[in-house]
Design an enzyme around this catalytic site. Structure first.
Site, PDB file in Angstrom:
ATOM      1  N   PRO A  23       0.838  -1.202   0.000  1.00  9.33           N
ATOM      2  CA  PRO A  23       0.000   0.000   0.000  1.00  9.33           C
ATOM      3  C   PRO A  23       0.872   1.251   0.000  1.00  9.33           C
ATOM      4  O   PRO A  23       1.811   1.359   0.772  1.00  9.33           O
ATOM      5  CB  PRO A  23      -0.792  -0.106   1.300  1.00  9.33           C
ATOM      6  CG  PRO A  23      -0.607  -1.490   1.801  1.00  9.33           C
ATOM      7  CD  PRO A  23       0.644  -2.016   1.174  1.00  9.33           C
ATOM      8  N   GLU A  24       0.576   2.166  -0.890  1.00 10.96           N
ATOM      9  CA  GLU A  24       1.306   3.420  -0.968  1.00 10.96           C
ATOM     10  C   GLU A  24       0.418   4.541  -0.436  1.00 10.96           C
ATOM     11  O   GLU A  24      -0.704   4.299  -0.001  1.00 10.96           O
ATOM     12  CB  GLU A  24       1.756   3.664  -2.414  1.00 10.96           C
ATOM     13  CG  GLU A  24       2.739   2.623  -2.922  1.00 10.96           C
ATOM     14  CD  GLU A  24       4.078   2.599  -2.167  1.00 10.96           C
ATOM     15  OE1 GLU A  24       4.462   3.614  -1.558  1.00 10.96           O
ATOM     16  OE2 GLU A  24       4.734   1.548  -2.191  1.00 10.96           O
ATOM     17  N   LYS A  92       2.469   6.822   5.905  1.00 11.40           N
ATOM     18  CA  LYS A  92       1.799   5.522   5.873  1.00 11.40           C
ATOM     19  C   LYS A  92       1.231   5.125   7.231  1.00 11.40           C
ATOM     20  O   LYS A  92       0.704   4.034   7.386  1.00 11.40           O
ATOM     21  CB  LYS A  92       2.750   4.441   5.373  1.00 11.40           C
ATOM     22  CG  LYS A  92       3.076   4.595   3.905  1.00 11.40           C
ATOM     23  CD  LYS A  92       3.850   3.402   3.439  1.00 11.40           C
ATOM     24  CE  LYS A  92       4.203   3.525   1.981  1.00 11.40           C
ATOM     25  NZ  LYS A  92       4.848   2.302   1.502  1.00 11.40           N
TER      26      LYS A  92
END
Length: 125
Positions: A23-24, A92
C-alpha cells in the site's frame, strides 16, 4: 548524471495496481477515508485481535505486531466502549483517535495489509 531525471525516464507507478503490492500513500489515504466515513462517530463494540491470514500464527494473538508485552485482553479492554472521534494519517501511519481515557489505535498496513468494512466493497490495490 542528470538530476532530476527527465520525466520520460521516471519509473511507472503501475506497481500500485499490482495485486498484493505494498500500500502506498494514495491507498493509505483511501483507507483513512474509509474509516472516516464508517468508523468516526461510532463506538467500538467488538475487537478481534487475532491473525487471520492463514499462516502459521493463524488464530493467534500477535503481540509482536500489536506491541511487545501487550496481552490480548488488555488490548481488547483498552478499545471496547471507546468512541472513534477522528481518522488521521501521516505518511503511511494511520490512526484512530478515540474518546475517553486510554491509548489511540495506530494502524500500519505493512507490505500487503488493508482495512475492510463489512458490507462495503473492498479496495483492490
Amino acid at each position: 548524471p542528470e538530476w532530476p531525471p527527465p520525466q520520460s525516464r521516471l519509473p511507472s507507478p503501475s506497481y500500485a495496481r499490482v495485486p498484493g503490492a505494498m500500500p502506498e500513500l494514495p491507498e493509505v489515504e483511501a483507507m483513512r477515508g474509509l474509516m472516516e466515513r464508517h468508523a468516526v462517530g461510532r463506538t467500538i463494540r467488538k475487537v478481534f485481535a487475532r491473525e487471520s491470514g492463514g499462516g502459521p500464527r493463524n488464530g493467534k494473538f500477535d503481540d509482536k505486531a500489536i506491541g511487545e508485552g501487550v496481552k490480548e485482553q488488555a488490548f481488547v479492554d483498552a478499545l471496547l466502549g471507546r468512541r472513534v472521534v477522528a481518522a488521521k494519517r501521516l505518511g503511511k501511519q494511520l490512526w484512530l483517535e478515540l474518546g475517553g481515557e486510554g491509548p489511540h489505535l495506530l494502524v500500519h498496513c505493512g507490505m500487503t495489509g488493508s482495512l475492510a468494512v463489512d458490507g462495503v466493497k473492498r479496495f483492490n490495490f
